[in-house]
Design a protein around this motif. Structure first.
Motif, short mmCIF file in Angstrom:
data_model
loop_
_atom_site.label_atom_id
_atom_site.label_comp_id
_atom_site.label_asym_id
_atom_site.label_seq_id
_atom_site.Cartn_x
_atom_site.Cartn_y
_atom_site.Cartn_z
N PRO A 174 0.83 -1.22 0.00
CA PRO A 174 0.00 0.00 0.00
C PRO A 174 0.86 1.26 0.00
N ASP A 175 0.34 2.34 -0.59
CA ASP A 175 1.06 3.61 -0.51
C ASP A 175 0.59 4.36 0.74
N GLY A 176 1.04 5.59 0.90
CA GLY A 176 0.73 6.34 2.11
C GLY A 176 -0.75 6.55 2.33
N ALA A 177 -1.49 6.87 1.25
CA ALA A 177 -2.93 7.12 1.37
C ALA A 177 -3.67 5.86 1.81
N VAL A 178 -3.23 4.69 1.35
CA VAL A 178 -3.88 3.43 1.74
C VAL A 178 -3.57 3.12 3.21
N LYS A 179 -2.33 3.36 3.62
CA LYS A 179 -1.97 3.11 5.02
C LYS A 179 -2.77 4.00 5.97
N GLU A 180 -3.05 5.23 5.56
CA GLU A 180 -3.80 6.15 6.41
C GLU A 180 -5.28 5.79 6.51
N SER A 181 -5.71 4.84 5.69
CA SER A 181 -7.14 4.50 5.69
C SER A 181 -7.60 3.97 7.05
N LYS A 182 -6.70 3.40 7.83
CA LYS A 182 -7.11 2.82 9.13
C LYS A 182 -7.76 3.87 10.03
N ASP A 183 -7.26 5.10 10.00
CA ASP A 183 -7.84 6.16 10.84
C ASP A 183 -9.20 6.60 10.29
N ARG A 184 -9.30 6.71 8.95
CA ARG A 184 -10.58 7.10 8.36
C ARG A 184 -11.63 6.01 8.59
N VAL A 185 -11.21 4.74 8.43
CA VAL A 185 -12.13 3.61 8.59
C VAL A 185 -12.64 3.55 10.03
N LYS A 186 -11.76 3.70 10.98
CA LYS A 186 -12.15 3.62 12.40
C LYS A 186 -13.16 4.70 12.75
N ALA A 187 -12.88 5.95 12.32
CA ALA A 187 -13.79 7.05 12.62
C ALA A 187 -15.12 6.88 11.89
N ALA A 188 -15.08 6.44 10.61
CA ALA A 188 -16.31 6.29 9.83
C ALA A 188 -17.21 5.20 10.42
N LEU A 189 -16.61 4.09 10.85
CA LEU A 189 -17.41 3.02 11.45
C LEU A 189 -18.09 3.49 12.74
N LYS A 190 -17.35 4.15 13.60
CA LYS A 190 -17.91 4.60 14.88
C LYS A 190 -19.00 5.65 14.65
N ASN A 191 -18.75 6.60 13.74
CA ASN A 191 -19.72 7.67 13.51
C ASN A 191 -20.93 7.21 12.70
N SER A 192 -20.84 6.00 12.12
CA SER A 192 -21.99 5.43 11.41
C SER A 192 -22.81 4.50 12.31
N GLY A 193 -22.39 4.36 13.56
CA GLY A 193 -23.16 3.56 14.50
C GLY A 193 -22.70 2.12 14.64
N TYR A 194 -21.52 1.80 14.13
CA TYR A 194 -21.02 0.42 14.22
C TYR A 194 -19.86 0.36 15.22
N GLY A 219 -4.08 5.51 -3.49
CA GLY A 219 -5.32 6.24 -3.33
C GLY A 219 -6.16 5.78 -2.15
N ALA A 220 -7.28 6.51 -1.96
CA ALA A 220 -8.14 6.26 -0.81
C ALA A 220 -9.36 5.42 -1.17
N ALA A 221 -9.41 4.85 -2.37
CA ALA A 221 -10.59 4.09 -2.80
C ALA A 221 -10.77 2.79 -2.04
N PHE A 222 -9.76 2.35 -1.27
CA PHE A 222 -9.88 1.10 -0.52
C PHE A 222 -10.54 1.29 0.84
N ASP A 223 -10.91 2.52 1.19
CA ASP A 223 -11.56 2.77 2.48
C ASP A 223 -12.85 1.95 2.60
N LEU A 224 -13.69 2.02 1.58
CA LEU A 224 -14.99 1.34 1.64
C LEU A 224 -14.84 -0.19 1.70
N PRO A 225 -14.06 -0.82 0.81
CA PRO A 225 -13.96 -2.28 0.92
C PRO A 225 -13.33 -2.76 2.23
N ILE A 226 -12.37 -2.02 2.79
CA ILE A 226 -11.79 -2.42 4.07
C ILE A 226 -12.84 -2.33 5.18
N SER A 227 -13.65 -1.26 5.17
CA SER A 227 -14.70 -1.11 6.18
C SER A 227 -15.71 -2.24 6.07
#
Length: 509
Positions: free
Chosen positions: A37-57, A77-85
């Motif tokens: 993964p490149d830098g944007a993909v590695k950073e997805s963990k923080d976006r995924v964690k916040a998105a899951l919690k703020n979506s009620g999961y 890129g950041a397109a892997f946020d959704l499939p990882i979540s």
């Protein structure tokens, strides 16, 4: 627990399928993303964690490993946020059902769980159809672009929770549909026309020849003579793009992130006019994260280089491969990318540094050495690859004040279209689309000259010192002129006109 979700990665202008594997294991809470993964993909963990919690999961307090396979291809890129979540929710048992392997998922997540647009939706939709999948799930903003590909479901979503509800079967989302015919008809207005150009009939004729055969052209003239105005109207006389050409062009703009918001398909031929301060990477493509350059963004269209001698010499020299091959190959340690670059090069320059050499109303203040140094910025090999050199003199007052209607782009395009149809019929069954792309064996076959034409071309070639490449260019241009005149054979007058279109590469007899 282990869950698998489908996503996709871009390689050049095409896409490949990527398996997103998410594993939850006992141990200290952690989140690791592997699979190059490149830098944007590695950073997805923080976006995924916040998105899951703020979506009620609930976000699992486990050791999470997300693997992006195949692991030897770099993921960007950041397109892997959704499939990882979605993979995390499937691994925790929140999301169940057999629809996970039917769809490609892609999308960037905002911290509140909303979906943001990504690059390359069209290429990914093509890959999904090729793989026989049911469709793709992506941000609603990208749905019209992906819906150009028929035969699969394009599911546009606005949030992570909406995707979860759809995959669970609790909520239906209507697939996006677009009218391709309406897209082509509504997007074909250029807003410019050759009827607005006063005078310059000789230059218009040269541009018509260039457009008919797909020839590169260089215009030489003083400031204000209308070179840029003429260049901007060249796309209006080129044949309309086919669906395949529109798909190719849209792919390039999509992966570059330059597709206009709301535009699903590039229905008009692109016109790119980079500034002369551009770098070689900006023109050809590449960079740390390789992206297409201006020559690829002009694919199936026009690349206009104004003030050609002002471009850096190393920038102009890298043009030689794409002009010759119609593609750009960028090699890196981990991969090699190829971008298409089949475009028509249109260049403009002044005849001297001050711009007024041989102008009847303005005196030239340049020295012969200065003029030679100015013109020598353009190398001979590059000039050899430009089929037509045409002089564009200053417009006279009589032409400017003429209230008569000049010939419109529609009338010129009709003749150009007839010529192109002749060429397509001639080269049917090959990868050649126009005369400018003829290889030597086709030149020998389709550019036979009569005795008078041979004599004229031999005399001019020997006396003016044309190179072998220039000789072939003259034959190609003559073939186009003959096609415009509806002549099956190349006549002496066709050769004479083609020779007139070579000026900068002559040596004194």
């Amino acid at each position: 627990m282990l869950a698998k979700v489908l996503s996709s990665a871009l390689i050049g202008i095409d896409a490949i399928l990527v398996d997103v594997e998410v594993d939850l294991a006992p141990g200290l809470p952690s989140f690791a993303t592997v699979g190059l993964p490149d830098g944007a993909v590695k950073e997805s963990k923080d976006r995924v964690k916040a998105a899951l919690k703020n979506s009620g999961y609930d976000f699992p307090a486990r050791r999470i490993t997300a693997n992006l396979a195949p692991a030897d291809i770099k993921k960007e890129g950041a397109a892997f946020d959704l499939p990882i979540s979605i993979g995390i929710l499937a691994a925790t048992g929140v999301l169940k059902g057999g629809r996970l392997r039917d769809y490609i998922l892609l999308g960037e997540l905002s911290l509140d769980g909303g979906l943001k647009a990504v690059r390359g939706a069209l290429s990914i939709a093509v890959a999904a159809k090729r793989a026989g999948l049911a469709g793709i799930i992506l941000p609603a903003e990208n749905a019209p672009e992906a819906a150009v590909v028929e035969g699969i479901d394009i599911i546009g979503a606005t949030s992570l929770s909406q995707v979860v509800e759809f995959l669970s079967g609790r909520e239906g989302i209507d697939p996006c549909r677009i009218d391709l015919q309406e897209l082509f008809s509504s997007g074909c207005d250029y807003g410019e026309d050759f009827s607005e150009v006063k005078g310059q009939e000789h230059a218009k004729r040269a541009l018509e020849v260039a457009a008919s055969g797909g020839h590169n052209i260089l215009m030489i003239g003083p400031p204000g003579s209308g070179k840029t105005m003429l260049a901007r109207r060249i796309p209006t006389i080129l044949p309309r793009m086919s669906f395949e050409e529109a798909i190719e062009t849209t792919k390039v703009f999509s992966i570059s992130g330059l597709l206009e918001n709301g535009r699903a398909l590039m229905a008009v031929r692109p016109f790119r006019s980079p500034h002369h301060t551009i770098s070689d990477v900006g023109l050809i493509g590449g960079g740390t994260t390789p992206k297409p350059g201006e020559v690829s963004l002009a694919h199936n269209g026009v690349l206009f280089l104004d003030e050609l001698p002002e471009f850096k010499k190393n920038v102009l020299e890298v043009l030689r491969q794409p002009l010759e091959d119609g593609r750009v190959t960028i090699s890196r340690s981990l991969l090699t990318l190829t971008y298409p670059s089949r475009m028509m090069l249109v260049a403009a320059m002044n005849p001297c540094p001050c711009g007024y050499l041989a102008d009847p109303t303005h005196p030239c203040v340049c020295t012969p050495i200065g003029i030679h140094r100015y013109r020598s910025r353009i190398s001979g090999p590059l000039l050899d690859r430009i089929d037509i050199h045409i002089e564009v003199p200053a417009v006279t007052y009589r032409d400017l004040s003429d209230r008569g209607e000049a010939e419109s782009s529609l009338e010129i395009a009709r003749r150009v279209g007839n010529s192109r149809r002749l060429q397509l019929e001639r080269y049917r069954g090959t990868k050649i689309h126009c005369n400018a792309q003829m290889p030597p064996r086709f030149i020998k076959k389709y550019c036979e000259l009569d005795t008078a034409g041979n004599r004229m071309l031999e005399l001019v070639t020997d006396r003016l010192g044309f190179s072998a490449r220039t000789y072939n260019r003259i034959l190609k241009v003559a073939r186009t002129i003959a096609d415009l005149g509806g002549s099956e054979h190349i006549l002496e007058e066709h050769i004479a006109e083609a020779i007139q279109y070579r000026s900068l590469d002559r040596r004194a007899p």
